[in-house]
Write a protein that holds these residues in place. Structure first.
Motif, PDB file in Angstrom:
ATOM      1  N   UNK A  70      32.502  39.894  27.595  1.00  0.00           N
ATOM      2  CA  UNK A  70      33.632  39.882  28.532  1.00  0.00           C
ATOM      3  C   UNK A  70      34.891  39.390  27.824  1.00  0.00           C
ATOM      4  N   UNK A 102      33.192  43.211  39.980  1.00  0.00           N
ATOM      5  CA  UNK A 102      34.133  42.556  39.071  1.00  0.00           C
ATOM      6  C   UNK A 102      33.626  42.668  37.625  1.00  0.00           C
ATOM      7  N   UNK A 103      33.585  43.928  37.159  1.00  0.00           N
ATOM      8  CA  UNK A 103      33.129  44.213  35.790  1.00  0.00           C
ATOM      9  C   UNK A 103      34.185  43.760  34.798  1.00  0.00           C
ATOM     10  N   UNK A 104      33.846  43.720  33.494  1.00  0.00           N
ATOM     11  CA  UNK A 104      34.870  43.365  32.502  1.00  0.00           C
ATOM     12  C   UNK A 104      36.111  44.271  32.577  1.00  0.00           C
ATOM     13  N   UNK A 105      35.928  45.562  32.864  1.00  0.00           N
ATOM     14  CA  UNK A 105      37.100  46.453  32.956  1.00  0.00           C
ATOM     15  C   UNK A 105      37.981  46.090  34.144  1.00  0.00           C
ATOM     16  N   UNK A 165      36.406  42.046  25.699  1.00  0.00           N
ATOM     17  CA  UNK A 165      36.989  43.136  26.485  1.00  0.00           C
ATOM     18  C   UNK A 165      38.276  42.693  27.177  1.00  0.00           C
ATOM     19  N   UNK A 166      38.245  41.494  27.778  1.00  0.00           N
ATOM     20  CA  UNK A 166      39.407  41.033  28.549  1.00  0.00           C
ATOM     21  C   UNK A 166      40.534  40.561  27.628  1.00  0.00           C
ATOM     22  N   UNK A 198      29.934  34.529  38.924  1.00  0.00           N
ATOM     23  CA  UNK A 198      29.326  35.788  39.375  1.00  0.00           C
ATOM     24  C   UNK A 198      27.827  35.603  39.570  1.00  0.00           C
ATOM     25  N   UNK A 235      40.504  34.781  40.052  1.00  0.00           N
ATOM     26  CA  UNK A 235      39.528  35.532  39.255  1.00  0.00           C
ATOM     27  C   UNK A 235      38.118  34.973  39.453  1.00  0.00           C
ATOM     28  N   UNK A 236      37.991  33.640  39.459  1.00  0.00           N
ATOM     29  CA  UNK A 236      36.675  33.010  39.673  1.00  0.00           C
ATOM     30  C   UNK A 236      36.128  33.414  41.049  1.00  0.00           C
ATOM     31  N   UNK A 285      30.342  40.103  42.627  1.00  0.00           N
ATOM     32  CA  UNK A 285      29.800  40.013  41.270  1.00  0.00           C
ATOM     33  C   UNK A 285      29.534  41.378  40.640  1.00  0.00           C
ATOM     34  N   UNK A 328      38.092  43.160  35.500  1.00  0.00           N
ATOM     35  CA  UNK A 328      38.601  41.832  35.159  1.00  0.00           C
ATOM     36  C   UNK A 328      39.879  41.941  34.324  1.00  0.00           C
ATOM     37  N   UNK A 329      39.859  42.767  33.267  1.00  0.00           N
ATOM     38  CA  UNK A 329      41.042  42.831  32.405  1.00  0.00           C
ATOM     39  C   UNK A 329      42.225  43.463  33.148  1.00  0.00           C
ATOM     40  N   UNK A 388      34.933  36.999  41.115  1.00  0.00           N
ATOM     41  CA  UNK A 388      33.639  37.122  40.432  1.00  0.00           C
ATOM     42  C   UNK A 388      32.513  36.650  41.344  1.00  0.00           C
ATOM     43  N   UNK A 442      43.525  40.830  35.568  1.00  0.00           N
ATOM     44  CA  UNK A 442      44.197  39.749  34.854  1.00  0.00           C
ATOM     45  C   UNK A 442      45.606  40.187  34.454  1.00  0.00           C
ATOM     46  N   UNK A 458      52.293  43.554  27.526  1.00  0.00           N
ATOM     47  CA  UNK A 458      50.996  43.911  28.145  1.00  0.00           C
ATOM     48  C   UNK A 458      51.237  44.532  29.522  1.00  0.00           C
ATOM     49  N   UNK A 510      33.703  32.408  34.663  1.00  0.00           N
ATOM     50  CA  UNK A 510      33.670  33.579  35.531  1.00  0.00           C
ATOM     51  C   UNK A 510      32.278  34.218  35.566  1.00  0.00           C
TER      52      UNK A 510
END
Lengths: 147, 143
Positions: free
Chosen positions: A31, B119-122, A34-35, A117, B108-109, B116, B124-125, B112, B128, B1, A113
Protein backbone atom coordinates in the motif's frame (compact mmCIF):
# COMPACT_ATOMS: atom_id res chain seq x y z
CA UNK A 1 11.61 7.99 28.69
CA UNK A 2 8.23 7.31 27.17
CA UNK A 3 5.47 6.69 29.70
CA UNK A 4 2.90 4.05 28.82
CA UNK A 5 -0.37 3.60 30.69
CA UNK A 6 -1.65 0.09 31.34
CA UNK A 7 -4.48 0.76 28.90
CA UNK A 8 -2.04 1.74 26.16
CA UNK A 9 0.11 -1.37 26.72
CA UNK A 10 -3.00 -3.56 26.65
CA UNK A 11 -4.31 -1.94 23.46
CA UNK A 12 -1.01 -2.29 21.62
CA UNK A 13 -0.55 -5.92 22.72
CA UNK A 14 -4.11 -6.72 21.73
CA UNK A 15 -3.65 -5.24 18.27
CA UNK A 16 -0.42 -7.18 17.67
CA UNK A 17 -2.05 -10.41 18.85
CA UNK A 18 -4.56 -10.09 16.01
CA UNK A 19 -1.98 -9.58 13.28
CA UNK A 20 -0.84 -12.18 10.78
CA UNK A 21 2.59 -10.69 10.06
CA UNK A 22 2.76 -12.13 6.55
CA UNK A 23 -0.67 -10.75 5.61
CA UNK A 24 -0.39 -7.35 7.25
CA UNK A 25 3.25 -6.88 6.29
CA UNK A 26 2.53 -7.49 2.61
CA UNK A 27 -0.58 -5.28 2.62
CA UNK A 28 1.12 -2.44 4.47
CA UNK A 29 4.31 -2.26 2.41
CA UNK A 30 2.57 -2.65 -0.95
CA UNK A 31 0.00 0.00 0.00
CA UNK A 32 2.84 2.39 0.86
CA UNK A 33 4.53 1.80 -2.51
CA UNK A 34 1.24 2.39 -4.33
CA UNK A 35 -0.05 5.39 -2.37
CA UNK A 36 3.36 7.08 -2.08
CA UNK A 37 5.11 5.94 -5.29
CA UNK A 38 8.31 7.86 -4.55
CA UNK A 39 9.01 5.30 -1.81
CA UNK A 40 9.72 2.82 -4.60
CA UNK A 41 13.14 4.44 -4.91
CA UNK A 42 14.39 2.18 -2.13
CA UNK A 43 13.28 -1.01 -3.83
CA UNK A 44 15.14 -0.91 -7.14
CA UNK A 45 16.38 -4.47 -6.65
CA UNK A 46 12.94 -5.89 -5.93
CA UNK A 47 11.86 -6.61 -9.49
CA UNK A 48 8.54 -5.62 -11.06
CA UNK A 49 6.93 -2.62 -9.33
CA UNK A 50 5.46 -1.31 -12.55
CA UNK A 51 1.83 -1.03 -11.43
CA UNK A 52 -0.40 -1.69 -8.43
CA UNK A 53 -1.10 -5.28 -9.46
CA UNK A 54 2.59 -6.07 -9.90
CA UNK A 55 3.37 -4.58 -6.49
CA UNK A 56 0.56 -6.50 -4.77
CA UNK A 57 1.82 -9.79 -6.30
CA UNK A 58 5.53 -9.19 -5.81
CA UNK A 59 6.97 -11.94 -3.57
CA UNK A 60 10.04 -9.90 -2.54
CA UNK A 61 7.81 -7.09 -1.32
CA UNK A 62 5.67 -9.56 0.60
CA UNK A 63 8.76 -11.07 2.23
CA UNK A 64 10.05 -7.63 3.16
CA UNK A 65 6.67 -6.70 4.65
CA UNK A 66 7.06 -9.62 7.05
CA UNK A 67 10.56 -8.42 7.93
CA UNK A 68 9.19 -4.97 8.80
CA UNK A 69 6.46 -6.44 11.03
CA UNK A 70 9.02 -8.62 12.84
CA UNK A 71 11.03 -5.45 13.41
CA UNK A 72 7.97 -3.80 14.97
CA UNK A 73 7.54 -6.81 17.22
CA UNK A 74 10.97 -6.06 18.68
CA UNK A 75 9.69 -2.64 19.70
CA UNK A 76 6.57 -4.25 21.19
CA UNK A 77 8.75 -6.55 23.30
CA UNK A 78 10.94 -3.67 24.48
CA UNK A 79 8.41 -0.90 24.91
CA UNK A 80 10.28 0.74 27.75
CA UNK A 81 13.44 1.19 25.71
CA UNK A 82 12.56 1.39 22.04
CA UNK A 83 15.24 4.00 21.45
CA UNK A 84 18.12 1.69 22.36
CA UNK A 85 16.46 -1.40 20.90
CA UNK A 86 16.40 0.40 17.56
CA UNK A 87 19.86 2.03 17.67
CA UNK A 88 21.38 -0.44 15.22
CA UNK A 89 18.33 -0.38 12.94
CA UNK A 90 18.52 3.39 12.87
CA UNK A 91 22.17 3.29 11.80
CA UNK A 92 21.28 0.70 9.14
CA UNK A 93 18.48 2.85 7.68
CA UNK A 94 20.68 5.93 7.70
CA UNK A 95 24.15 4.71 6.72
CA UNK A 96 23.42 1.71 4.55
CA UNK A 97 19.89 2.08 3.19
CA UNK A 98 19.89 5.91 3.02
CA UNK A 99 16.16 6.12 3.70
CA UNK A 100 14.70 9.62 4.11
CA UNK A 101 13.21 9.44 7.63
CA UNK A 102 10.04 11.20 6.45
CA UNK A 103 9.20 7.89 4.79
CA UNK A 104 8.86 6.14 8.16
CA UNK A 105 5.73 8.18 8.85
CA UNK A 106 4.26 7.28 5.46
CA UNK A 107 4.69 3.56 6.14
CA UNK A 108 3.28 3.90 9.65
CA UNK A 109 0.18 5.69 8.28
CA UNK A 110 -0.35 2.83 5.82
CA UNK A 111 -0.01 0.31 8.66
CA UNK A 112 -2.66 2.15 10.69
CA UNK A 113 -5.00 2.05 7.71
CA UNK A 114 -4.41 -1.66 6.99
CA UNK A 115 -5.11 -2.46 10.65
CA UNK A 116 -8.25 -0.28 10.63
CA UNK A 117 -9.51 -2.21 7.59
CA UNK A 118 -8.76 -5.51 9.34
CA UNK A 119 -10.20 -4.70 12.76
CA UNK A 120 -13.17 -2.53 11.76
CA UNK A 121 -15.02 -1.02 14.70
CA UNK A 122 -12.85 -2.92 17.21
CA UNK A 123 -10.10 -0.48 16.19
CA UNK A 124 -11.61 2.13 18.48
CA UNK A 125 -10.39 5.74 18.63
CA UNK A 126 -8.59 4.89 21.89
CA UNK A 127 -6.88 1.92 20.22
CA UNK A 128 -5.93 4.20 17.31
CA UNK A 129 -4.48 6.77 19.73
CA UNK A 130 -2.42 4.12 21.56
CA UNK A 131 -1.20 2.51 18.36
CA UNK A 132 -0.28 5.83 16.74
CA UNK A 133 1.63 6.79 19.89
CA UNK A 134 3.54 3.50 19.63
CA UNK A 135 4.29 4.10 15.95
CA UNK A 136 5.46 7.66 16.58
CA UNK A 137 7.92 6.38 19.21
CA UNK A 138 9.14 3.77 16.71
CA UNK A 139 9.50 6.39 13.97
CA UNK A 140 11.40 8.71 16.31
CA UNK A 141 13.76 5.89 17.40
CA UNK A 142 14.45 4.93 13.79
CA UNK A 143 15.47 8.51 13.03
CA UNK A 144 17.60 8.98 16.15
CA UNK A 145 20.98 7.94 14.70
CA UNK A 146 20.75 10.04 11.55
CA UNK A 147 23.34 12.81 11.37
CA UNK B 1 0.11 16.05 -7.76
CA UNK B 2 -3.04 17.18 -9.55
CA UNK B 3 -6.01 14.91 -10.19
CA UNK B 4 -6.02 12.86 -13.36
CA UNK B 5 -9.27 11.89 -15.08
CA UNK B 6 -8.81 8.41 -13.60
CA UNK B 7 -8.41 9.83 -10.07
CA UNK B 8 -11.63 11.84 -10.45
CA UNK B 9 -13.53 8.80 -11.74
CA UNK B 10 -12.30 6.62 -8.85
CA UNK B 11 -13.17 9.27 -6.25
CA UNK B 12 -16.66 9.87 -7.69
CA UNK B 13 -17.43 6.16 -7.80
CA UNK B 14 -16.15 5.40 -4.30
CA UNK B 15 -17.79 8.40 -2.63
CA UNK B 16 -21.05 7.56 -4.37
CA UNK B 17 -21.05 4.58 -2.04
CA UNK B 18 -19.78 6.54 0.97
CA UNK B 19 -22.58 9.13 0.61
CA UNK B 20 -25.10 6.63 1.95
CA UNK B 21 -23.30 6.63 5.33
CA UNK B 22 -22.09 10.21 5.31
CA UNK B 23 -23.14 11.01 8.86
CA UNK B 24 -21.58 7.85 10.33
CA UNK B 25 -18.36 8.44 8.44
CA UNK B 26 -18.23 12.11 9.41
CA UNK B 27 -18.96 11.33 13.07
CA UNK B 28 -16.29 8.62 13.19
CA UNK B 29 -13.64 10.75 11.45
CA UNK B 30 -14.28 13.80 13.63
CA UNK B 31 -14.41 11.72 16.84
CA UNK B 32 -11.06 10.16 16.01
CA UNK B 33 -9.59 13.57 15.26
CA UNK B 34 -10.63 14.82 18.70
CA UNK B 35 -9.46 11.68 20.56
CA UNK B 36 -6.22 10.88 18.73
CA UNK B 37 -5.14 14.53 18.30
CA UNK B 38 -6.43 16.22 21.46
CA UNK B 39 -5.06 19.61 20.43
CA UNK B 40 -7.91 19.81 17.90
CA UNK B 41 -10.38 20.09 20.78
CA UNK B 42 -9.27 23.70 21.19
CA UNK B 43 -11.53 24.65 18.28
CA UNK B 44 -14.62 23.26 20.02
CA UNK B 45 -14.44 24.78 23.50
CA UNK B 46 -17.95 26.13 22.91
CA UNK B 47 -19.44 22.60 22.90
CA UNK B 48 -20.51 21.16 26.22
CA UNK B 49 -20.01 17.57 25.19
CA UNK B 50 -16.98 16.45 23.17
CA UNK B 51 -17.34 12.76 23.91
CA UNK B 52 -17.59 10.04 21.28
CA UNK B 53 -20.89 10.09 19.47
CA UNK B 54 -22.22 13.14 21.30
CA UNK B 55 -24.86 15.19 19.51
CA UNK B 56 -22.65 18.18 18.54
CA UNK B 57 -19.85 15.86 17.33
CA UNK B 58 -22.23 13.76 15.26
CA UNK B 59 -23.92 16.82 13.75
CA UNK B 60 -20.67 18.53 12.93
CA UNK B 61 -19.18 15.35 11.47
CA UNK B 62 -22.17 15.27 9.15
CA UNK B 63 -21.62 18.91 8.20
CA UNK B 64 -17.96 18.33 7.36
CA UNK B 65 -18.74 15.22 5.29
CA UNK B 66 -21.42 17.22 3.48
CA UNK B 67 -18.66 19.65 2.55
CA UNK B 68 -16.42 16.83 1.29
CA UNK B 69 -19.22 15.35 -0.83
CA UNK B 70 -20.09 18.78 -2.17
CA UNK B 71 -16.44 19.31 -3.13
CA UNK B 72 -16.62 16.19 -5.30
CA UNK B 73 -19.32 17.88 -7.37
CA UNK B 74 -16.86 20.75 -7.87
CA UNK B 75 -13.85 18.51 -8.45
CA UNK B 76 -13.01 20.15 -11.78
CA UNK B 77 -12.36 23.53 -10.15
CA UNK B 78 -11.96 23.15 -6.40
CA UNK B 79 -10.50 26.64 -5.82
CA UNK B 80 -13.51 28.35 -7.38
CA UNK B 81 -16.03 25.92 -5.94
CA UNK B 82 -14.74 26.19 -2.36
CA UNK B 83 -14.26 29.98 -2.34
CA UNK B 84 -16.96 30.71 0.22
CA UNK B 85 -15.92 27.83 2.48
CA UNK B 86 -12.33 29.01 2.25
CA UNK B 87 -13.34 32.50 3.34
CA UNK B 88 -15.28 30.99 6.24
CA UNK B 89 -12.28 28.96 7.43
CA UNK B 90 -9.82 31.81 6.84
CA UNK B 91 -11.60 34.78 8.33
CA UNK B 92 -14.19 33.41 10.74
CA UNK B 93 -13.09 30.00 11.96
CA UNK B 94 -9.35 30.59 11.54
CA UNK B 95 -8.55 26.88 11.71
CA UNK B 96 -4.81 26.32 11.35
CA UNK B 97 -4.48 24.55 7.97
CA UNK B 98 -2.24 21.90 9.56
CA UNK B 99 -5.45 20.48 10.98
CA UNK B 100 -6.82 19.73 7.53
CA UNK B 101 -4.09 17.09 7.17
CA UNK B 102 -5.03 15.66 10.55
CA UNK B 103 -8.71 15.39 9.68
CA UNK B 104 -7.86 13.89 6.26
CA UNK B 105 -5.78 11.16 7.92
CA UNK B 106 -8.63 10.25 10.26
CA UNK B 107 -11.06 10.25 7.36
CA UNK B 108 -8.83 7.76 5.53
CA UNK B 109 -8.68 5.53 8.64
CA UNK B 110 -12.48 5.72 8.94
CA UNK B 111 -12.99 4.84 5.26
CA UNK B 112 -10.68 1.83 5.64
CA UNK B 113 -12.64 0.75 8.71
CA UNK B 114 -16.11 1.08 7.24
CA UNK B 115 -15.37 0.08 3.63
CA UNK B 116 -12.46 -2.40 4.00
CA UNK B 117 -13.10 -4.15 0.68
CA UNK B 118 -13.68 -0.99 -1.37
CA UNK B 119 -10.83 1.07 0.07
CA UNK B 120 -8.18 -0.59 -2.10
CA UNK B 121 -4.71 0.92 -2.53
CA UNK B 122 -5.88 2.52 -5.82
CA UNK B 123 -8.90 4.11 -4.16
CA UNK B 124 -6.66 5.15 -1.24
CA UNK B 125 -4.17 7.03 -3.43
CA UNK B 126 -6.90 8.78 -5.47
CA UNK B 127 -8.73 9.79 -2.28
CA UNK B 128 -5.53 10.98 -0.61
CA UNK B 129 -4.75 13.16 -3.64
CA UNK B 130 -8.30 14.54 -3.72
CA UNK B 131 -8.27 15.41 -0.01
CA UNK B 132 -4.91 17.15 -0.45
CA UNK B 133 -6.34 19.27 -3.28
CA UNK B 134 -9.44 19.97 -1.21
CA UNK B 135 -7.29 21.17 1.70
CA UNK B 136 -5.32 23.39 -0.64
CA UNK B 137 -8.52 24.97 -2.00
CA UNK B 138 -9.80 25.42 1.56
CA UNK B 139 -6.58 27.25 2.48
CA UNK B 140 -6.79 29.52 -0.58
CA UNK B 141 -8.04 32.69 1.18
CA UNK B 142 -5.83 32.44 4.26
CA UNK B 143 -3.18 34.88 3.07
Amino acid sequence: MVEWTDKERAAISDIFSKLDYDEVGQKCLSRCLIVYPWTQRYFGAFGNLYNAEAIMNNPLIAKHGTTVLRGLERALNNMDDIKNTYAELSVLHSEKLHVDPDNFKLLSDCLTIVIAAKMGTTFTPEYQASFQKFLSVVVSALGKQYH
Amino acid sequence: MSLSAKDKAIVKAFFGKVAGRAEDVGNEALSRTLVVYPQTKTYFSHWKDLSLGSAPVRKHGGTVMGGVLDAIEKIDDLSAGLLTLSELHAFLLRVDPANFKIFNHNLLVTLAMIFPDDFTPEVHVATDKFLAQLSLALSEKYR
